[in-house]
Design a protein around this motif. Structure first.
Motif, PDB file in Angstrom:
ATOM      1  N   GLN A  58     -33.135 -93.290 -21.667  1.00  0.00           N
ATOM      2  CA  GLN A  58     -34.487 -93.851 -21.679  1.00  0.00           C
ATOM      3  C   GLN A  58     -35.033 -93.997 -20.259  1.00  0.00           C
ATOM      4  OE1 GLN A  58     -35.016 -98.040 -22.630  1.00  0.00           O
ATOM      5  NE2 GLN A  58     -36.753 -97.506 -23.955  1.00  0.00           N
ATOM      6  N   THR A  59     -34.218 -94.485 -19.346  1.00  0.00           N
ATOM      7  CA  THR A  59     -34.637 -94.654 -17.953  1.00  0.00           C
ATOM      8  C   THR A  59     -35.003 -93.318 -17.323  1.00  0.00           C
ATOM      9  OG1 THR A  59     -33.287 -96.633 -17.680  1.00  0.00           O
ATOM     10  CG2 THR A  59     -33.894 -95.452 -15.673  1.00  0.00           C
ATOM     11  N   GLU A  60     -34.163 -92.300 -17.548  1.00  0.00           N
ATOM     12  CA  GLU A  60     -34.424 -90.982 -16.968  1.00  0.00           C
ATOM     13  C   GLU A  60     -35.705 -90.368 -17.531  1.00  0.00           C
ATOM     14  OE1 GLU A  60     -30.973 -88.484 -17.274  1.00  0.00           O
ATOM     15  OE2 GLU A  60     -29.773 -89.840 -16.042  1.00  0.00           O
ATOM     16  N   VAL A  61     -35.916 -90.516 -18.826  1.00  0.00           N
ATOM     17  CA  VAL A  61     -37.131 -89.974 -19.441  1.00  0.00           C
ATOM     18  C   VAL A  61     -38.364 -90.693 -18.901  1.00  0.00           C
ATOM     19  CG1 VAL A  61     -38.411 -89.749 -21.612  1.00  0.00           C
ATOM     20  CG2 VAL A  61     -36.010 -89.114 -21.513  1.00  0.00           C
ATOM     21  N   LEU A  62     -38.274 -92.019 -18.781  1.00  0.00           N
ATOM     22  CA  LEU A  62     -39.406 -92.775 -18.235  1.00  0.00           C
ATOM     23  C   LEU A  62     -39.748 -92.289 -16.830  1.00  0.00           C
ATOM     24  CD1 LEU A  62     -38.556 -96.394 -19.425  1.00  0.00           C
ATOM     25  CD2 LEU A  62     -40.597 -95.075 -20.029  1.00  0.00           C
ATOM     26  N   GLN A  63     -38.725 -92.033 -16.012  1.00  0.00           N
ATOM     27  CA  GLN A  63     -38.956 -91.580 -14.640  1.00  0.00           C
ATOM     28  C   GLN A  63     -39.532 -90.163 -14.600  1.00  0.00           C
ATOM     29  OE1 GLN A  63     -35.089 -92.101 -12.850  1.00  0.00           O
ATOM     30  NE2 GLN A  63     -35.412 -94.283 -12.506  1.00  0.00           N
ATOM     31  N   LEU A  64     -39.073 -89.296 -15.497  1.00  0.00           N
ATOM     32  CA  LEU A  64     -39.506 -87.899 -15.482  1.00  0.00           C
ATOM     33  C   LEU A  64     -40.840 -87.665 -16.181  1.00  0.00           C
ATOM     34  CD1 LEU A  64     -36.131 -86.106 -16.284  1.00  0.00           C
ATOM     35  CD2 LEU A  64     -37.428 -85.949 -14.156  1.00  0.00           C
ATOM     36  N   ARG A  65     -41.046 -88.339 -17.308  1.00  0.00           N
ATOM     37  CA  ARG A  65     -42.179 -87.995 -18.173  1.00  0.00           C
ATOM     38  C   ARG A  65     -43.037 -89.186 -18.603  1.00  0.00           C
ATOM     39  NH1 ARG A  65     -41.155 -83.049 -17.779  1.00  0.00           N
ATOM     40  NH2 ARG A  65     -39.359 -82.013 -18.652  1.00  0.00           N
ATOM     41  N   GLY A  66     -42.574 -90.386 -18.337  1.00  0.00           N
ATOM     42  CA  GLY A  66     -43.269 -91.554 -18.857  1.00  0.00           C
ATOM     43  C   GLY A  66     -42.720 -91.913 -20.235  1.00  0.00           C
TER      44      GLY A  66
END
Length: 104
Positions: A58-66
């Protein structure tokens, strides 16, 4: 060909809701058991508990794509990526049918 799909164990597509904490927030996620099994395997392969793996994802997706529109859909697609990485995504239907028939 449909036997590969229709004769599978119903427990595989039984929806399961897990209550867990993602990045400190309590939430619940409802997925079919087969997806939970894959996510548990991915997490174990990364040396993490499943909630820790999901938090990291979830953290990585938030950083990459929102914020993802649908996190459970993201998880299902992550499972597909894992199957593709294993070479199982395009498996031989005859072999799958034999495994299903033997399990039934």
């Amino acid at each position: 060909m449909c036997e590969v799909f229709s004769r599978q164990d119903p427990r595989r597509y039984q929806p399961v809701t897990r209550k867990l904490r993602l990045n400190g927030q309590s939430t619940s996620i409802r997925l079919e058991q087969a997806f939970w099994d894959i996510l548990d395997d991915i997490a174990a392969g990364e040396g993490m508990a499943t909630p820790a793996f999901l938090s990291t994802l979830q953290t990585e997706v938030l950083q990459l794509r929102g914020e993802p529109v649908n996190f459970t859909s993201l998880l299902r697609c992550a499972c597909l990526v894992q199957l593709e990485r294993r070479g199982s995504g395009a498996g031989d239907f005859r072999q799958a049918a034999q495994r299903v028939a033997q399990a039934a």
